[in-house]
Scaffold this motif. Structure first.
Motif, PDB file in Angstrom:
ATOM      1  N   LYS A 426      -0.477  -4.429 -21.783  1.00  0.00           N
ATOM      2  CA  LYS A 426      -0.620  -5.737 -21.132  1.00  0.00           C
ATOM      3  C   LYS A 426       0.061  -6.815 -21.970  1.00  0.00           C
ATOM      4  N   ALA A 427       0.140  -6.601 -23.296  1.00  0.00           N
ATOM      5  CA  ALA A 427       0.840  -7.555 -24.160  1.00  0.00           C
ATOM      6  C   ALA A 427       2.326  -7.257 -24.234  1.00  0.00           C
ATOM      7  N   LEU A 428       2.686  -5.970 -24.233  1.00  0.00           N
ATOM      8  CA  LEU A 428       4.103  -5.608 -24.364  1.00  0.00           C
ATOM      9  C   LEU A 428       4.906  -5.819 -23.087  1.00  0.00           C
ATOM     10  N   LEU A 429       4.261  -5.608 -21.940  1.00  0.00           N
ATOM     11  CA  LEU A 429       5.002  -5.635 -20.680  1.00  0.00           C
ATOM     12  C   LEU A 429       5.795  -6.927 -20.477  1.00  0.00           C
ATOM     13  N   PRO A 430       5.198  -8.115 -20.651  1.00  0.00           N
ATOM     14  CA  PRO A 430       5.993  -9.340 -20.474  1.00  0.00           C
ATOM     15  C   PRO A 430       7.122  -9.464 -21.492  1.00  0.00           C
ATOM     16  N   LEU A 431       6.961  -8.871 -22.668  1.00  0.00           N
ATOM     17  CA  LEU A 431       7.992  -8.954 -23.701  1.00  0.00           C
ATOM     18  C   LEU A 431       9.156  -8.012 -23.399  1.00  0.00           C
ATOM     19  N   ILE A 432       8.861  -6.891 -22.748  1.00  0.00           N
ATOM     20  CA  ILE A 432       9.939  -5.964 -22.360  1.00  0.00           C
ATOM     21  C   ILE A 432      10.765  -6.588 -21.237  1.00  0.00           C
ATOM     22  N   GLY A 433      10.106  -7.179 -20.259  1.00  0.00           N
ATOM     23  CA  GLY A 433      10.814  -7.859 -19.168  1.00  0.00           C
ATOM     24  C   GLY A 433      11.079  -6.944 -17.983  1.00  0.00           C
ATOM     25  N   ARG A 434      11.210  -7.554 -16.836  1.00  0.00           N
ATOM     26  CA  ARG A 434      11.297  -6.807 -15.581  1.00  0.00           C
ATOM     27  C   ARG A 434      12.543  -5.936 -15.496  1.00  0.00           C
ATOM     28  N   ASP A 435      13.673  -6.459 -15.941  1.00  0.00           N
ATOM     29  CA  ASP A 435      14.905  -5.682 -15.828  1.00  0.00           C
ATOM     30  C   ASP A 435      14.833  -4.405 -16.653  1.00  0.00           C
ATOM     31  N   LYS A 436      14.325  -4.500 -17.874  1.00  0.00           N
ATOM     32  CA  LYS A 436      14.229  -3.307 -18.722  1.00  0.00           C
ATOM     33  C   LYS A 436      13.222  -2.315 -18.150  1.00  0.00           C
ATOM     34  N   VAL A 437      12.121  -2.838 -17.594  1.00  0.00           N
ATOM     35  CA  VAL A 437      11.122  -1.937 -17.012  1.00  0.00           C
ATOM     36  C   VAL A 437      11.735  -1.140 -15.864  1.00  0.00           C
ATOM     37  N   LEU A 438      12.440  -1.813 -14.974  1.00  0.00           N
ATOM     38  CA  LEU A 438      13.071  -1.112 -13.850  1.00  0.00           C
ATOM     39  C   LEU A 438      14.090  -0.095 -14.338  1.00  0.00           C
ATOM     40  N   ALA A 439      14.893  -0.489 -15.331  1.00  0.00           N
ATOM     41  CA  ALA A 439      15.894   0.451 -15.841  1.00  0.00           C
ATOM     42  C   ALA A 439      15.240   1.683 -16.449  1.00  0.00           C
ATOM     43  N   ARG A 440      14.137   1.499 -17.182  1.00  0.00           N
ATOM     44  CA  ARG A 440      13.482   2.616 -17.850  1.00  0.00           C
ATOM     45  C   ARG A 440      12.762   3.513 -16.838  1.00  0.00           C
ATOM     46  N   LEU A 441      12.399   2.965 -15.713  1.00  0.00           N
ATOM     47  CA  LEU A 441      11.810   3.787 -14.651  1.00  0.00           C
ATOM     48  C   LEU A 441      12.883   4.458 -13.804  1.00  0.00           C
ATOM     49  N   GLY A 442      14.157   4.173 -14.097  1.00  0.00           N
ATOM     50  CA  GLY A 442      15.259   4.817 -13.377  1.00  0.00           C
ATOM     51  C   GLY A 442      15.588   4.161 -12.067  1.00  0.00           C
ATOM     52  N   ALA A 443      15.108   2.921 -11.867  1.00  0.00           N
ATOM     53  CA  ALA A 443      15.316   2.260 -10.596  1.00  0.00           C
ATOM     54  C   ALA A 443      16.420   1.235 -10.610  1.00  0.00           C
ATOM     55  N   GLY A 444      16.939   0.889 -11.786  1.00  0.00           N
ATOM     56  CA  GLY A 444      17.938  -0.170 -11.866  1.00  0.00           C
ATOM     57  C   GLY A 444      17.294  -1.516 -11.636  1.00  0.00           C
ATOM     58  N   THR A 445      18.081  -2.580 -11.647  1.00  0.00           N
ATOM     59  CA  THR A 445      17.537  -3.931 -11.461  1.00  0.00           C
ATOM     60  C   THR A 445      17.688  -4.360 -10.018  1.00  0.00           C
ATOM     61  N   ASP A 446      16.881  -5.352  -9.599  1.00  0.00           N
ATOM     62  CA  ASP A 446      17.003  -5.863  -8.247  1.00  0.00           C
ATOM     63  C   ASP A 446      17.084  -7.365  -8.235  1.00  0.00           C
TER      64      ASP A 446
END
Length: 446
Positions: A426-446
């Motif tokens: 919950k603390a790391l997620l905002p620091l990673i950011g949405r674009d990196k999260v999508l990329a790491r899930l294999g979905a790319g950015t939107d």
């Protein structure tokens, strides 16, 4: 208001700084600072064959790393003329006499005394030599060493840690002050310096207790005002063995190379052998809490594993300001938010690099179920994000996939961090950011 307390730490620059010597320096420093006095760093470098400036510089660096500053720094090699003058006076007073026995002869004599049930004390045979005897020995190539003649009486002092002490100087050998090669052993320079510098307190390990009676007589002989003595219990390895640098963790250099915090070492060394709990504390707190009455008589067990645990405890509560300089030295730039998120998961400060990479760099995500990752990406909340976003997202992923518990959280952790452990997401997620999260899930950015 400054006091008249003056102490000294006098290492020999013949190697790296042992943690036992660091402890001696620290205890002297804590007492002196508490009393508002003055402390001297005095290098015992009269052993010219083994002493080097490189070792002296390394010792200074280790002390400074621990936060210990000194009011005066001096080297005994700069004061040889003063020691020569003191030696000449002792010779004139009949207190310093030449001896011609070789080490092998002295060893045979000690063994003979022991076999006869006698203490291996020097028998002062050299005092029986005539001028003619000495001349013949020197003509034969013998060079004398010089011994200080003890009084043979009882010497008493009130030790600040051990209480009343007494030693019959008849039970110990007259100490050698000058070697055959003309160099001084530590005792004469130390006593002369203590007299010249006005040292008021000598704090050192209990292995020096037996030297104290002889040192008191020598201090009196050179006209010194006697200091107060305090002998603290020595540190030993777990199980009671002697600390060895070969086993690791017994030199300050090794502690530093392990990536441990200076505050962990100073807290550990200051509390060992005392009635205080061993816990992380600032130097100011250690100064405030220093008391001779807290020291016991039992050996203090130094365990590098315990030091490591204390280091972890220290980091878990450290403020960013406490570690910012060392983070900079590691090449790490960390925000207050990230520090508060990760400090509870650090064992060493260098571990912070892992989480800088997770939040700001590239990682290799672990995707064990591509369908799960795709569904998780599809319900990822829109920005802006805060610490509530993680719960919002995981509730949505649970509803979409039916996963729960470890089956829900672990795949997301592995995908986002490449690891199966770490700080709360919950603390790391905002620091990673949405674009990196999508990329790491294999979905790319939107």
């Amino acid at each position: 208001m400054p006091s008249n307390v003056k102490t000294r730490f006098a290492p020999s620059p013949t190697g790296t700084l042992h943690v036992g010597n660091m402890r001696a320096a620290l205890l002297n420093w804590l007492y002196t600072r508490k009393m508002g006095g003055e402390i001297v760093l005095r290098f015992d470098d009269t052993d010219t064959a083994r002493s080097t400036r490189a070792f002296a510089d390394a010792i200074e660096a280790d002390l400074a790393w621990g936060g210990l500053t000194f009011d005066v720094i001096t080297r005994q090699s700069d004061h040889i003329a003063t020691y020569d003058a003191a030696a000449d006076k002792l010779k004139a007073d009949g207190l310093l006499y030449p001896c011609y026995e070789t080490p092998a002869e002295l060893d045979r004599r000690r063994k003979r005394q022991l076999s006869q049930g006698k203490p291996p004390v020097y028998d002062r045979a050299a005092l029986e030599l005539t001028d003619e005897d000495r001349a013949k020995l020197e003509a034969d190539g013998r060079t004398p060493h010089w011994r200080f003649r003890l009084s043979g009486t009882k010497v008493m002092w009130n030790d600040l840690i051990r209480g009343p002490q007494s030693i019959e100087t008849a039970s110990v050998s007259d100490p050698v002050l000058i070697r055959e090669d003309g160099t001084y052993t530590y005792m004469l320079p130390s006593s002369v310096d203590d007299a010249e510098m006005g040292i008021t307190h000598v704090l050192r390990g209990e292995d020096h207790v037996t030297n104290t009676a002889a040192q008191i007589e020598l201090l009196q002989a050179v006209g010194a005002q006697l200091p107060a003595f305090a002998h603290f219990p020595l540190m030993v390895a777990p199980g009671g063995a002697k600390l060895s640098k070969r086993e690791g963790g017994a030199s300050v250099r090794d502690v530093r190379e392990r990536g441990l915090e200076p505050g962990a070492l100073t807290s550990y060394l200051a509390h060992l052998g005392t009635s205080d709990d061993v816990k992380a504390a600032s130097l100011d707190d250690l100064i405030e809490g220093f008391e001779f009455s807290k020291f016991g008589r039992a050996p203090a067990h130094y365990d590098v594993a315990d030091l490591g645990r204390l280091n972890t405890d220290l980091l878990h509560t450290a403020e960013l300001a406490d570690v910012a300089t060392r983070l900079d030295a590691l090449g790490l730039t960390i925000s207050e938010t990230l520090w508060l998120a990760i400090r509870g998961n650090l064992e060493k400060l260098s571990d912070a690099a892992i989480w800088v990479q997770v939040t700001d760099g590239e990682i290799t995500p672990i995707i064990e179920d591509a369908d799960f990752a795709t569904k998780a990406a599809a319900v990822l909340p829109a920005t802006p994000w805060d610490e509530t976003t993680w719960n919002t997202w995981t509730d949505a992923v649970k509803a979409e996939t039916g996963a729960k518990g470890k089956g829900l959280f672990m795949p997301l952790r592995k995908a986002l961090t490449g690891l199966d452990h770490g700080p709360e997401l919950k603390a790391l997620l905002p620091l990673i950011g949405r674009d990196k999260v999508l990329a790491r899930l294999g979905a790319g950015t939107d």
